[in-house]
Every structure is written in C-alpha cells, then in structure tokens.
Design an enzyme around this catalytic site. Sequence first.
Site, PDB file in Angstrom:
ATOM      1  N   CYS A  16     -14.666  11.947  -5.930  1.00 16.30           N
ATOM      2  CA  CYS A  16     -13.354  12.454  -6.187  1.00 16.30           C
ATOM      3  C   CYS A  16     -12.576  12.237  -7.512  1.00 16.30           C
ATOM      4  CB  CYS A  16     -12.080  12.372  -4.950  1.00 16.30           C
ATOM      5  SG  CYS A  16     -11.736  10.541  -4.888  1.00 16.30           S
ATOM      6  N   HIS A  44     -15.182   2.209  -0.667  1.00 13.78           N
ATOM      7  CA  HIS A  44     -15.991   2.191   0.693  1.00 13.78           C
ATOM      8  C   HIS A  44     -17.275   2.905   0.760  1.00 13.78           C
ATOM      9  CE1 HIS A  44     -11.910   0.659   2.908  1.00 13.78           C
ATOM     10  NE2 HIS A  44     -12.702  -0.303   2.219  1.00 13.78           N
ATOM     11  N   HIS A  76      -8.021   1.512  -3.871  1.00 12.01           N
ATOM     12  CA  HIS A  76      -7.133   1.558  -2.905  1.00 12.01           C
ATOM     13  C   HIS A  76      -5.666   1.093  -3.091  1.00 12.01           C
ATOM     14  CE1 HIS A  76     -10.821   1.696  -0.444  1.00 12.01           C
ATOM     15  NE2 HIS A  76     -10.327   2.958  -0.125  1.00 12.01           N
ATOM     16  N   GLU A 128      -5.278   0.445   1.631  1.00 14.44           N
ATOM     17  CA  GLU A 128      -4.522   1.445   0.963  1.00 14.44           C
ATOM     18  C   GLU A 128      -3.193   1.526   1.554  1.00 14.44           C
ATOM     19  OE1 GLU A 128      -3.573   6.254   1.203  1.00 14.44           O
ATOM     20  OE2 GLU A 128      -5.609   5.707   0.665  1.00 14.44           O
ATOM     21  N   CYS A 197      -3.617  13.621  -0.557  1.00 15.14           N
ATOM     22  CA  CYS A 197      -4.290  13.610  -1.976  1.00 15.14           C
ATOM     23  C   CYS A 197      -4.658  15.104  -2.003  1.00 15.14           C
ATOM     24  CB  CYS A 197      -5.573  12.698  -1.950  1.00 15.14           C
ATOM     25  SG  CYS A 197      -6.687  13.319  -3.088  1.00 15.14           S
TER      26      CYS A 197
END
Length: 286
Positions: A16, A44, A76, A128, A197
């Site tokens: 992303c 991750h 994060h 996060e 998001c």
Amino acid sequence: MTEKIKIEKADETGFCFGVKRAIDILEKVARERGRIETLGAIVHNQQVLQRLSGIGVRVASNIGDIEGDKVVIGAHGIGPKLEEELRARFTEVIDTTCPFVHRAQIAARRLNRAGFFVIVYGDANHPEVRGILGWANGKGVATLDMNAIAALKPLPLRVGILSQTTQIPANFNEFVKELIDSALVKDAELRIIDTICHDIRKRQQVALELANRVDLLLVIGSHTSANTRHLAALCAMTTETHLIETADEIQPSWLKNHRHIGVTSGTSTSDETINEVLEKLDSMAS
C-alpha cells in the site's frame, strides 16, 4: 476434457502507499549510510524484513537493544512519549509512520485536548493501536469487545471513537451503533472520526468483489499482519479462503473441485511473493 482452472488476481495487491513509502525511505537511508536500525519491525512481513536485512537493516526489539546513534520509527508509528525519549537519546530519528496512521494519532490528540475519553476500535496489543492511545495521553482504551466498554462504570459523558486503520468498516460501524445504543444518555456527547485507511478500504472492497466471483481465494501475507488477517476474515464470509505467507504453504488438496481461484494480498506483501504464488498455482493447475 477437463476445464482448466482459472486464476484471477485482484486489482489491488502488493504494498500500500504507507508501506511503500516506509520501505522507500528505509532503503534510501540504508544505501546512503549502510547499517541502520528500526525500533520494531517496520512492517509485519518476514520476507520483506529478510530482504531489508540484506542491505543492512537491523530490527531492534526495544530501545535498549539499539546499538547505533540513529533509529527508524516503523510505519505503525509510536506514542509521543516514546518518540520524545528516542529524540533525547539518539542523534537522528527517522520517522516512516504511515500518513493514515499519523492522521489517527492527530485525531486522538485533538479529542484528548477537547476533553474526550478516547475509544480506539482495534487490537490493544497492536503497535499502531498502542501508539494512537499514546496520543490520547493515557485517557482512553482500545478494544474490539463492546463488553469492555460496558464494564467502564461510569462511562465518561464525552467520548471520542476512532478505529485502527486496518479494521473492516462494517465491523467498526456496528461497534459504533452498539456504543451509541448503550452510551447515549442525558448530556452525553459522542464524536466519531473515521480513521480507517483509504487504501485498506479500497483493497477490502476489491477483494470482496473477487471473493464473490471465485470458489477459492488465497490471501497472501503474514499471519501476524492485522490488515492481512482482517482481509482474510472478510473474504471468508463469502467463499473458501486461506491465508498464506508464501507459495510453499499452498496445499494441493485446496484446488480439488475448484475451477476459479482468486489471489489477493495484504498491504505488506511484495510483488515478488505474489508472483511466486501465481506461478505455483499455474503449475499446479496445469
């Protein structure tokens, strides 16, 4: 003649915006300066971390584990107190926090300063979410369970609600509705800020559309990745879905009696890993 298995890849796969940005920054720093350390994993995904280690990126599990004088904050993000400590101890702090995560952090800070108790819909143990709560100055809670909110007696009259950026929008909406039903009392004030998001929202939508077309879906990504697990859980409500990290995890038995296989990925999965899965599926389907 047996019909050939059709393999279809989702339009939205691979890194992303936030992950690509973080990795681009980290790779640039590593090329220019050599060895660099990140506080925790920048993303991750074990395959990505292994590749980064090859160019000198080392993951430090905590502040005490950092050996050099420079450190990188991962995508994060972290809380303000930890960031302040990093800037006091190291000569340079390189921040790769995802802009969407930063937006949630600023929202938490704004709510706290306005006198709101902050509720983050998310996994309380995820880095996060811990970072976002830090920006609420300790005046908040993170949970996915409405019962945890009901246990707060009394619930503050002014409540602000945010979401972990990778959560499923429909689940967040349902959580908010339940909170409104239980918390809306005389003089109560609720403020809801959508912090999911945009990239995650679009990826989930595209993956769900694919899940409706196929009879088997493979979601590629780390088993520890929140966005990947949420993506797999969402698609599993529609069709048979398996979460895999690499092509080696594909089981031949999964392909039996399936004629249309879909492939999508989490936001920390590289194109290289996705292509390896597609190649293996193609060879297995031949």
